[in-house]
Structures are given as C-alpha cells and as structure tokens.
Design an enzyme around this catalytic site. Structure first.
Site, PDB file in Angstrom:
ATOM      1  N   SER A  16      72.462   0.402  27.327  1.00 25.11           N
ATOM      2  CA  SER A  16      73.159   0.721  28.157  1.00 25.11           C
ATOM      3  C   SER A  16      73.978  -0.331  28.977  1.00 25.11           C
ATOM      4  O   SER A  16      75.174  -0.203  29.449  1.00 25.11           O
ATOM      5  CB  SER A  16      72.811   1.883  29.028  1.00 25.11           C
ATOM      6  OG  SER A  16      71.714   1.543  29.659  1.00 25.11           O
ATOM      7  N   ASP A  33      64.332  -2.771  36.137  1.00 29.19           N
ATOM      8  CA  ASP A  33      63.282  -2.038  35.135  1.00 29.19           C
ATOM      9  C   ASP A  33      62.059  -2.569  35.653  1.00 29.19           C
ATOM     10  O   ASP A  33      61.741  -3.410  36.124  1.00 29.19           O
ATOM     11  CB  ASP A  33      63.802  -2.275  33.752  1.00 29.19           C
ATOM     12  CG  ASP A  33      63.538  -1.089  32.910  1.00 29.19           C
ATOM     13  OD1 ASP A  33      64.559  -0.405  32.379  1.00 29.19           O
ATOM     14  OD2 ASP A  33      62.229  -0.731  32.898  1.00 29.19           O
ATOM     15  N   GLN A  52      61.709   1.508  41.065  1.00 25.70           N
ATOM     16  CA  GLN A  52      62.514   2.280  41.979  1.00 25.70           C
ATOM     17  C   GLN A  52      62.050   3.247  42.884  1.00 25.70           C
ATOM     18  O   GLN A  52      62.672   3.671  43.572  1.00 25.70           O
ATOM     19  CB  GLN A  52      63.669   2.702  41.123  1.00 25.70           C
ATOM     20  CG  GLN A  52      63.274   4.030  40.139  1.00 25.70           C
ATOM     21  CD  GLN A  52      64.194   4.768  39.498  1.00 25.70           C
ATOM     22  OE1 GLN A  52      64.431   4.442  38.333  1.00 25.70           O
ATOM     23  NE2 GLN A  52      65.323   5.311  40.130  1.00 25.70           N
ATOM     24  N   ASP A  75      69.991   5.074  35.685  1.00 24.97           N
ATOM     25  CA  ASP A  75      69.660   5.545  34.751  1.00 24.97           C
ATOM     26  C   ASP A  75      68.331   5.374  34.562  1.00 24.97           C
ATOM     27  O   ASP A  75      67.970   4.943  33.232  1.00 24.97           O
ATOM     28  CB  ASP A  75      70.599   5.175  33.309  1.00 24.97           C
ATOM     29  CG  ASP A  75      70.363   5.651  32.193  1.00 24.97           C
ATOM     30  OD1 ASP A  75      69.844   6.817  31.842  1.00 24.97           O
ATOM     31  OD2 ASP A  75      70.548   4.820  31.142  1.00 24.97           O
ATOM     32  N   HIS A  78      64.624   9.065  36.487  1.00 23.43           N
ATOM     33  CA  HIS A  78      65.227  10.309  36.122  1.00 23.43           C
ATOM     34  C   HIS A  78      64.449  11.133  36.901  1.00 23.43           C
ATOM     35  O   HIS A  78      64.629  12.627  36.705  1.00 23.43           O
ATOM     36  CB  HIS A  78      65.462  10.915  34.847  1.00 23.43           C
ATOM     37  CG  HIS A  78      66.480   9.981  34.217  1.00 23.43           C
ATOM     38  ND1 HIS A  78      67.706   9.509  34.606  1.00 23.43           N
ATOM     39  CD2 HIS A  78      66.684   9.415  32.954  1.00 23.43           C
ATOM     40  CE1 HIS A  78      68.416   8.977  33.994  1.00 23.43           C
ATOM     41  NE2 HIS A  78      67.712   8.772  32.724  1.00 23.43           N
ATOM     42  N   GLU A 103      72.738   9.478  36.694  1.00 19.97           N
ATOM     43  CA  GLU A 103      73.012   9.807  35.564  1.00 19.97           C
ATOM     44  C   GLU A 103      71.860  10.786  35.120  1.00 19.97           C
ATOM     45  O   GLU A 103      70.773  10.840  35.549  1.00 19.97           O
ATOM     46  CB  GLU A 103      73.053   8.650  34.528  1.00 19.97           C
ATOM     47  CG  GLU A 103      74.274   7.815  34.372  1.00 19.97           C
ATOM     48  CD  GLU A 103      74.146   7.050  33.197  1.00 19.97           C
ATOM     49  OE1 GLU A 103      73.129   7.023  32.234  1.00 19.97           O
ATOM     50  OE2 GLU A 103      75.252   6.343  33.002  1.00 19.97           O
ATOM     51  N   ASP A 104      72.210  11.870  34.045  1.00 19.59           N
ATOM     52  CA  ASP A 104      71.156  12.582  33.417  1.00 19.59           C
ATOM     53  C   ASP A 104      70.221  13.303  34.442  1.00 19.59           C
ATOM     54  O   ASP A 104      69.172  13.307  34.197  1.00 19.59           O
ATOM     55  CB  ASP A 104      70.289  11.551  32.499  1.00 19.59           C
ATOM     56  CG  ASP A 104      71.246  10.974  31.460  1.00 19.59           C
ATOM     57  OD1 ASP A 104      72.067  11.487  30.975  1.00 19.59           O
ATOM     58  OD2 ASP A 104      70.586  10.086  30.872  1.00 19.59           O
TER      59      ASP A 104
END
Ligand code: SAM
Length: 166
Positions: A16, A33, A52, A75, A78, A103-104
């Site tokens: 992405s 990440d 995160q 992203d 989640h 997102e999501d």
C-alpha cells in the site's frame, strides 16, 4: 498505477505504501511497522520500526523528521486501543490543512469510536475548533461486501484556507 492495495503485487510488504507513492506523485512516504520484512528503503519511501501501541516510539519516529505531515494514514493493527493511541499521538504532527485517515474500521467498533470521539472533544475542547471529522461508510461501495470498510477522517483546519471551498 494499481489502486487496489489487495491485488497481488500489493499484498507484498510495502504494497500500500507503493500504491500511495504512485497516487501522490510528488510525495515522500514514511511508513512504520513492527515487522522486519516491512523494513525497506526505495525511491520516495522509507520505513521505520515502531510499535503503534507505544506513544514514545511514535513520537520518536515523528520527531525525527522535524516537520509536520500532510497526510497520515493508519492502515496498521486495526485494533481500537492502539489505533486510538496512534491518533491522539500523531495528530500533533499533522500539518494544518492536513488529513488523518484511519482505514478499515470494523463496523462493530463504530459505537466505541463515536464514544471515544465524544470523550476526546470533552477532554480537549479545542479539538472541535481544530478538526472536522467524518465517518465514511464504504461498505456498499466495495465488492465483495466487507465488514471492515469504514474510514474515519480528520481534517485539521488551516486559517489560511477558506473552509467554504469544501
Ligand atoms: C494491512 S497491513 C499494511 C501494510 C503496509 N501498510 C503496506 O504497505 O503493505 C498492516 C500492517 O500493520 C502492522 N502492524 C501490526 N501491529 C502493529 C503495531 N502494533 N505497530 C505497528 N505496526 C503494526 C503489520 O505488521 C502489517 O504489516
């Protein structure tokens, strides 16, 4: 340009990020990440190791650039807790006129998110003046229908931009 981050090339680590690089042709993209295989550097993309769920790691990452970001896209994990931690930590590093997107978001988190936003605006009264917020339900716009197709968007007001243009 391949704008579907779920299509085969993008399912590889960094998929992405590469899609956003193609979409924002003059951007520099910085990703975070926790996974080793997501660490790489290539033209206009660099990734960094940070969790995160840990505000200090996010702050170290964001401060290392000595700038504010135009767009921040979460992203990542989640899950509600770390996603909220990331939001309240990184909003400070968003440029006025900038956009923060989560997102999501799973549909089952909708009520919890609305509660958290209410709590945030009570705990931080200036938030209402500083940000506009939108919950965007994409569930009927994607195929196949997907439970997690919701976005939460924050626009940071900029006194230099006339809000009537939106
Ligand atoms: C939907 S993928 C997005 C991947 C990436 N944006 C890309 O360009 O392909 C979610 C990513 O979140 C990462 N992740 C999971 N938990 C995390 C955490 N606590 N902190 C940071 N990243 C996390 C995963 O390792 C995974 O690579």
């Amino acid at each position: 340009m391949n704008l579907d981050p779920n299509s085969p090339p993008a399912t590889k680590p960094g998929g992405s990020l590469r899609m956003w690089k193609d979409f924002f042709r003059y951007s520099n993209i910085f990703g975070i990440d926790i996974a080793d295989d997501c660490m790489f550097t290539e033209e206009r993309i660099k990734t960094f190791k940070a969790n995160q769920a840990k505000p200090n790691e996010l702050i170290d990452f964001a401060k290392s650039f000595n700038l504010k970001f135009d767009i921040i896209i979460d992203d990542g994990v989640h899950l509600l807790g770390p996603t909220y931690i990331t939001l309240v930590t990184l909003l400070d590093f968003l440029q006025p006129g900038g956009i923060y997107i989560i997102e999501d978001i799973w549909q089952e988190y909708r009520e919890a998110w609305l509660d958290l936003l209410q709590h945030l605006s009570m705990a931080w009264p200036e938030a209402k003046e500083k940000y506009s917020t939108a919950w965007i339900d994409l569930r009927n716009m994607t195929k196949p229908w997907n439970e997690s197709q919701n976005l939460l968007l924050f626009y940071k007001h900029d006194e230099k931009i006339d809000p009537t243009i939106f």
